[in-house]
Design a protein around this motif. Structure first.
Motif, PDB file in Angstrom:
ATOM      1  N   GLY A  97       0.778  -1.230   0.000  1.00 46.95           N
ATOM      2  CA  GLY A  97       0.000   0.000   0.000  1.00 46.95           C
ATOM      3  C   GLY A  97       0.805   1.273   0.000  1.00 46.95           C
ATOM      4  O   GLY A  97       0.228   2.372  -0.046  1.00 46.95           O
ATOM      5  N   GLU A  98       2.128   1.194   0.056  1.00 47.94           N
ATOM      6  CA  GLU A  98       2.938   2.405   0.111  1.00 47.94           C
ATOM      7  C   GLU A  98       3.031   3.073  -1.253  1.00 47.94           C
ATOM      8  O   GLU A  98       3.011   2.411  -2.301  1.00 47.94           O
ATOM      9  CB  GLU A  98       4.320   2.091   0.668  1.00 47.94           C
ATOM     10  CG  GLU A  98       4.266   1.712   2.143  1.00 47.94           C
ATOM     11  CD  GLU A  98       5.628   1.591   2.776  1.00 47.94           C
ATOM     12  OE1 GLU A  98       5.724   1.822   3.999  1.00 47.94           O
ATOM     13  OE2 GLU A  98       6.590   1.253   2.070  1.00 47.94           O
ATOM     14  N   GLY A 154      -0.247  -7.243 -16.592  1.00 49.48           N
ATOM     15  CA  GLY A 154      -1.458  -7.197 -15.783  1.00 49.48           C
ATOM     16  C   GLY A 154      -1.275  -6.502 -14.455  1.00 49.48           C
ATOM     17  O   GLY A 154      -1.858  -6.909 -13.437  1.00 49.48           O
ATOM     18  N   VAL A 155      -0.459  -5.426 -14.440  1.00 49.61           N
ATOM     19  CA  VAL A 155      -0.208  -4.703 -13.192  1.00 49.61           C
ATOM     20  C   VAL A 155      -0.767  -3.290 -13.285  1.00 49.61           C
ATOM     21  O   VAL A 155      -0.926  -2.738 -14.381  1.00 49.61           O
ATOM     22  CB  VAL A 155       1.302  -4.639 -12.868  1.00 49.61           C
ATOM     23  CG1 VAL A 155       1.854  -6.044 -12.656  1.00 49.61           C
ATOM     24  CG2 VAL A 155       2.081  -3.911 -13.955  1.00 49.61           C
ATOM     25  N   ASP A 156      -1.071  -2.718 -12.133  1.00 46.46           N
ATOM     26  CA  ASP A 156      -1.514  -1.326 -12.056  1.00 46.46           C
ATOM     27  C   ASP A 156      -0.296  -0.413 -12.070  1.00 46.46           C
ATOM     28  O   ASP A 156       0.664  -0.625 -11.315  1.00 46.46           O
ATOM     29  CB  ASP A 156      -2.311  -1.082 -10.777  1.00 46.46           C
ATOM     30  CG  ASP A 156      -3.622  -1.839 -10.754  1.00 46.46           C
ATOM     31  OD1 ASP A 156      -4.100  -2.254 -11.835  1.00 46.46           O
ATOM     32  OD2 ASP A 156      -4.165  -2.029  -9.653  1.00 46.46           O
ATOM     33  N   ALA A 195       1.561  -4.999  -3.936  1.00 49.46           N
ATOM     34  CA  ALA A 195       0.536  -4.109  -3.395  1.00 49.46           C
ATOM     35  C   ALA A 195       1.011  -2.665  -3.293  1.00 49.46           C
ATOM     36  O   ALA A 195       0.283  -1.812  -2.760  1.00 49.46           O
ATOM     37  CB  ALA A 195       0.095  -4.604  -2.018  1.00 49.46           C
ATOM     38  N   ALA A 196       2.199  -2.353  -3.798  1.00 48.39           N
ATOM     39  CA  ALA A 196       2.665  -0.964  -3.793  1.00 48.39           C
ATOM     40  C   ALA A 196       1.856  -0.140  -4.793  1.00 48.39           C
ATOM     41  O   ALA A 196       1.326  -0.658  -5.787  1.00 48.39           O
ATOM     42  CB  ALA A 196       4.145  -0.904  -4.142  1.00 48.39           C
ATOM     43  N   LEU A 217       4.359  10.867  -0.178  1.00 46.55           N
ATOM     44  CA  LEU A 217       5.006   9.652  -0.678  1.00 46.55           C
ATOM     45  C   LEU A 217       5.736   8.919   0.434  1.00 46.55           C
ATOM     46  O   LEU A 217       6.277   9.523   1.351  1.00 46.55           O
ATOM     47  CB  LEU A 217       6.006   9.994  -1.786  1.00 46.55           C
ATOM     48  CG  LEU A 217       5.470  10.635  -3.048  1.00 46.55           C
ATOM     49  CD1 LEU A 217       6.615  10.943  -4.005  1.00 46.55           C
ATOM     50  CD2 LEU A 217       4.431   9.746  -3.722  1.00 46.55           C
ATOM     51  N   ASP A 218       5.755   7.600   0.302  1.00 50.94           N
ATOM     52  CA  ASP A 218       6.561   6.789   1.209  1.00 50.94           C
ATOM     53  C   ASP A 218       7.965   6.566   0.659  1.00 50.94           C
ATOM     54  O   ASP A 218       8.917   6.422   1.431  1.00 50.94           O
ATOM     55  CB  ASP A 218       5.880   5.435   1.428  1.00 50.94           C
ATOM     56  CG  ASP A 218       4.512   5.584   2.053  1.00 50.94           C
ATOM     57  OD1 ASP A 218       4.440   5.976   3.239  1.00 50.94           O
ATOM     58  OD2 ASP A 218       3.504   5.340   1.348  1.00 50.94           O
TER      59      ASP A 218
END
Length: 246
Positions: A56-57, A103-105, A79-80, A123-124
């Motif tokens: 999630g970062e 197939g990635v965001d 999940a980044a 930002l992280d």
């Protein structure tokens, strides 16, 4: 899957010059192939591991080119939330096609390193690989200030870039002279330090000291070289720093 290309440039920036990642625009179709042959993928993977990005970062990849460091980050941490930034529209389109195939965001932004696509302290992580040597002294300093602004307190910047002499350093910087020596000559220069004719300062120097000084001078804490890798085209330094806590 969400893959987008956004144009962040102002009207004044639309004619702003930049050095393509491959050195010359016509070499872009060959860049990924040559990067694989030269072992650049391993450098991206190491930078992604060193960054230590969590689920999630929020991450901005500065000078993302065709997206290889962004994909290494997403492979290490699916999940980044990754945004790639680059002035080269053709490279961004290639990155978008690769993201869709994987197939990635991925969000891709056309813009410049001195104006990161992020709100203050949002930002992280800021990451960059083999891109800072494309900037002149002022551009590198502006990037460091922009990264400090955009990172949250405790956020980190991880940079992989040339940190030592190339085996053929006498050729470095000659990319812009247009000698027209053909594809083989050009490919031999793809991963060497390619400074613009204005870029002659110490921001990238032996063993990463220049990048460390750059980040420390911008106000980062604990700027240091955390690793290095020796390649046929020179030493690559991995440098990290942290935005100070309040």
């Amino acid at each position: 899957m969400d893959v987008r290309i956004l144009d962040q440039r102002t009207e004044e920036e639309r004619g702003r010059p930049f050095l393509p990642g491959a050195g010359k625009t016509w070499l872009l179709p060959f860049y990924d192939v040559f990067s694989r042959v030269a072992g650049v993928r391993a450098l991206h993977e190491r930078a992604a591991r060193l960054a230590g990005i969590g689920p999630g970062e929020a991450v901005v990849d500065v000078g993302c080119g065709t997206g290889n460091l962004s994909f290494a980050v997403l492979a290490a941490q699916p999940a980044a939330r990754v945004t790639g930034l680059d002035p080269d529209a053709d490279a961004l389109r290639r990155a978008a096609r690769k993201a869709r195939r994987r197939g990635v965001d991925l969000t891709l932004v056309q813009g410049y390193a001195d104006r990161l696509p992020a709100e203050d302290a949002s930002l992280d992580h800021v990451v960059s690989a083999l891109a800072l040597h494309h900037l002149d002294d002022d551009g590198r300093s502006a990037f460091a200030r922009a990264a400090l602004r955009a990172l949250r307190p405790g956020g980190t910047v991880t940079i992989a870039d040339f940190g030592g002499p190339s085996p053929n350093a006498e050729d470095a910087g000659h990319h812009s002279h247009g000698h027209g020596r053909g594809l083989v000559h050009a490919l031999r220069h793809l991963t060497r330090p390619k400074r613009s004719r204005r870029a002659h300062g110490p921001a990238v120097s032996d063993h990463g000291d220049g990048v460390v000084a750059l980040l420390a001078g911008a106000g980062f804490d604990d700027a240091r070289e955390v690793a290095h890798a020796d390649r046929s085209f020179g030493r690559v330094s991995f440098v990290q720093a942290t935005r100070p806590l309040p």
